[in-house]
Scaffold this active site. Structure first.
Site, PDB file in Angstrom:
ATOM      1  N   ASP A  92       0.869  -1.172   0.000  1.00  0.00           N
ATOM      2  CA  ASP A  92       0.000   0.000   0.000  1.00  0.00           C
ATOM      3  C   ASP A  92       0.912   1.230   0.000  1.00  0.00           C
ATOM      4  O   ASP A  92       1.949   1.246   0.655  1.00  0.00           O
ATOM      5  CB  ASP A  92      -0.862  -0.053   1.263  1.00  0.00           C
ATOM      6  CG  ASP A  92      -1.829   1.105   1.399  1.00  0.00           C
ATOM      7  OD1 ASP A  92      -1.659   2.097   0.688  1.00  0.00           O
ATOM      8  OD2 ASP A  92      -2.732   1.006   2.237  1.00  0.00           O
ATOM      9  N   SER A  93       0.528   2.260  -0.701  1.00  0.00           N
ATOM     10  CA  SER A  93       1.403   3.435  -0.857  1.00  0.00           C
ATOM     11  C   SER A  93       1.494   4.305   0.387  1.00  0.00           C
ATOM     12  O   SER A  93       2.310   5.210   0.445  1.00  0.00           O
ATOM     13  CB  SER A  93       0.900   4.299  -2.010  1.00  0.00           C
ATOM     14  OG  SER A  93      -0.331   4.909  -1.664  1.00  0.00           O
ATOM     15  N   GLY A  94       0.648   4.068   1.378  1.00  0.00           N
ATOM     16  CA  GLY A  94       0.640   4.908   2.572  1.00  0.00           C
ATOM     17  C   GLY A  94      -0.472   5.933   2.590  1.00  0.00           C
ATOM     18  O   GLY A  94      -0.661   6.628   3.583  1.00  0.00           O
ATOM     19  N   GLY A  95      -1.237   6.038   1.513  1.00  0.00           N
ATOM     20  CA  GLY A  95      -2.318   7.017   1.454  1.00  0.00           C
ATOM     21  C   GLY A  95      -3.350   6.823   2.546  1.00  0.00           C
ATOM     22  O   GLY A  95      -3.824   7.788   3.151  1.00  0.00           O
ATOM     23  N   ASP A 146      -2.352   8.196  -3.292  1.00  0.00           N
ATOM     24  CA  ASP A 146      -3.685   8.771  -3.450  1.00  0.00           C
ATOM     25  C   ASP A 146      -4.123   9.395  -2.139  1.00  0.00           C
ATOM     26  O   ASP A 146      -3.487   9.210  -1.109  1.00  0.00           O
ATOM     27  CB  ASP A 146      -4.688   7.685  -3.863  1.00  0.00           C
ATOM     28  CG  ASP A 146      -4.886   6.638  -2.766  1.00  0.00           C
ATOM     29  OD1 ASP A 146      -3.903   6.326  -2.058  1.00  0.00           O
ATOM     30  OD2 ASP A 146      -6.011   6.136  -2.610  1.00  0.00           O
ATOM     31  N   GLN A 194     -10.885   6.599  -6.812  1.00  0.00           N
ATOM     32  CA  GLN A 194     -11.469   7.272  -5.655  1.00  0.00           C
ATOM     33  C   GLN A 194     -12.827   7.863  -6.057  1.00  0.00           C
ATOM     34  O   GLN A 194     -13.377   7.499  -7.080  1.00  0.00           O
ATOM     35  CB  GLN A 194     -10.510   8.331  -5.112  1.00  0.00           C
ATOM     36  CG  GLN A 194      -9.291   7.749  -4.394  1.00  0.00           C
ATOM     37  CD  GLN A 194      -9.623   7.071  -3.074  1.00  0.00           C
ATOM     38  OE1 GLN A 194     -10.719   7.201  -2.535  1.00  0.00           O
ATOM     39  NE2 GLN A 194      -8.666   6.341  -2.528  1.00  0.00           N
ATOM     40  N   GLY A 221     -10.889   4.030  -0.825  1.00  0.00           N
ATOM     41  CA  GLY A 221     -11.870   4.928  -0.240  1.00  0.00           C
ATOM     42  C   GLY A 221     -13.185   4.288   0.144  1.00  0.00           C
ATOM     43  O   GLY A 221     -14.160   4.980   0.421  1.00  0.00           O
ATOM     44  N   ASP A 271      -7.672  -7.235   0.991  1.00  0.00           N
ATOM     45  CA  ASP A 271      -6.850  -7.262   2.197  1.00  0.00           C
ATOM     46  C   ASP A 271      -7.649  -6.618   3.317  1.00  0.00           C
ATOM     47  O   ASP A 271      -8.521  -5.783   3.057  1.00  0.00           O
ATOM     48  CB  ASP A 271      -5.534  -6.486   2.002  1.00  0.00           C
ATOM     49  CG  ASP A 271      -5.750  -4.987   2.140  1.00  0.00           C
ATOM     50  OD1 ASP A 271      -5.445  -4.430   3.222  1.00  0.00           O
ATOM     51  OD2 ASP A 271      -6.254  -4.347   1.185  1.00  0.00           O
ATOM     52  N   HIS A 340      -6.514 -19.158  13.276  1.00  0.00           N
ATOM     53  CA  HIS A 340      -7.834 -19.663  12.879  1.00  0.00           C
ATOM     54  C   HIS A 340      -8.497 -18.719  11.876  1.00  0.00           C
ATOM     55  O   HIS A 340      -8.991 -19.159  10.835  1.00  0.00           O
ATOM     56  CB  HIS A 340      -8.756 -19.835  14.090  1.00  0.00           C
ATOM     57  CG  HIS A 340     -10.176 -20.019  13.671  1.00  0.00           C
ATOM     58  ND1 HIS A 340     -10.679 -21.220  13.239  1.00  0.00           N
ATOM     59  CD2 HIS A 340     -11.188 -19.117  13.545  1.00  0.00           C
ATOM     60  CE1 HIS A 340     -11.937 -21.059  12.873  1.00  0.00           C
ATOM     61  NE2 HIS A 340     -12.268 -19.792  13.056  1.00  0.00           N
TER      62      HIS A 340
END
Length: 376
Positions: A92-95, A146, A194, A221, A271, A340
């Site tokens: 993930d880019s961190g947005g 983003d 987005q 988003g 995810d 689990h």
């Protein structure tokens, strides 16, 4: 990266496919366990490989940038070598993390200035340096930078934010083209749709992202507090526009029911921290519903956590024993809960794939949704 679409369900838009990169083949639909800081929390890599057996896991640019820092990852030869993981990784880019720091960040056209949650130090993320950071991390699939808008979000803000995300995408693509890979394999780049929960904005954004011509695409988003019906509506709008011959990744989603409903709408990749976070807190997902293992009703129940036995802990430990571990605050309880839940999520997406290939996904999905929403 190569995407091979094998079959689409006749009664829905569910797809079975494969994604192939330098680190192996990913069978979709796929759930990616979240390994935010180079670790799926509380799980050994050996357990991941042998018991959960995902084709891909997720790391996070924001957290890895702060700790252990890029210089350490580069010295190790990239994230795969650093954490001893020889399969696929997506970053993930961190947005989203910047979005979650709303009190400690300032968004401008150039990028996002933010305060570290660790020591209060100031940092700047731009589309350009986020591409460089992801080159250094070395994930197989990397994301565009983003802005993730909150929910609720007024139309004007969502529109401005969407257009800025598109401008940032153009900068990401331009900079990525002149930033060589750090290691001996290529990286696949996914832009992010987005537009909050506004249909016209989602359509505009999906068209812009589709026209970027990337090898895969993501939807961001969503799963930020909106009702599930709005999530599904926006996903359907977007999947009707994004190209069918490329993978579609719905970021940060979600519950088992969310996953099945979005698979039915044509999503390939997911995810979420929910299985690991809830597992650590004693909320277990099963094929028959949601189990709060701390409840007294399980005190003398010596049956398995889930009779499907989606991972080895289900054969070895009973509900009564796992409840006992949680009540005495034993660390093993959190590990068992995590294993689990991850095992169940992986079983769920693999069963979905089997039913897509068998041609009866829609019928199976309706049955599973009814069962999984039960509170046991």
């Amino acid at each position: 990266m190569h995407f091979n679409l094998l079959q689409t369900d006749t009664a829905s838009s569910a797809r079975a496919a494969t994604i192939t990169t330098a680190h192996g083949t990913i069978e979709t639909p796929i759930f990616m366990p979240v390994g935010t800081v180079a670790s799926v929390k509380g799980v050994h890599q050996r357990e991941l490989r042998e018991d959960i057996n995902p084709d891909i896991i997720l790391g996070n640019t924001y957290h890895l940038y702060l700790r252990p820092q890029i210089k350490v990852l580069e010295a190790a030869g990239g994230l795969h070598k650093f954490m001893n993981w020889d399969r696929n990784i997506l970053t993930d880019s961190g947005g989203y993390q910047v979005y979650s720091l709303s009190a400690n960040r300032k968004i401008k056209e150039d990028g996002v200035k933010f305060k570290s949650h660790i020591d209060g130090s100031m940092h700047l993320f731009t589309p350009e340096n986020v591409m460089e950071v992801q080159r250094s991390i070395g994930a197989d699939i990397i994301m565009a930078f983003d802005e993730c808008t909150p929910y609720p979000c007024d139309y004007q803000y969502a529109q401005r934010s969407m257009h800025m995300t598109h401008r940032w995408l153009d900068r990401c693509i331009k900079h990525l083209a002149k930033t060589p890979v750090k290691y001996d394999y290529e990286q696949a780049f996914f832009p992010i749709v987005q537009g909050s929960t506004y249909k016209d904005l989602r359509m505009q954004s999906a068209e812009y992202i589709a026209n970027a011509g990337a090898v895969g695409n993501a939807i961001g988003g969503l799963s930020v507090g909106e009702p599930a019906e709005e999530m599904y509506a926006m996903t359907e709008v977007v999947t009707n526009i994004l190209p069918a011959d490329k993978p579609r990744y719905l970021m940060g989603v979600g519950t088992p029911t969310n996953i099945l409903e979005n698979i039915a709408l044509g999503i390939d990749m997911f995810d979420c921290v929910m299985p690991t976070r809830n597992g650590r807190n004693g909320t277990l997902f099963t094929s028959h519903g949601i189990l709060n293992i701390k409840n007294k009703k399980w005190e003398t129940d010596f049956s398995p956590l889930d009779e499907h036995g989606t991972v080895w802990v289900d054969q070895e430990y009973s509900k009564a024993y796992v409840r006992h571990l949680f009540k005495v605050n034993e660390m093993l309880a959190r590990q068992i809960g995590t294993l689990h839940n991850l095992g169940f999520y992986m079983w769920l997406v693999r069963e979905a794939r089997k039913h897509i290939l068998a041609g009866d996904f829609a019928t199976w999905k309706e049955k599973m949704v009814r069962q999984m929403d039960n509170r046991l």
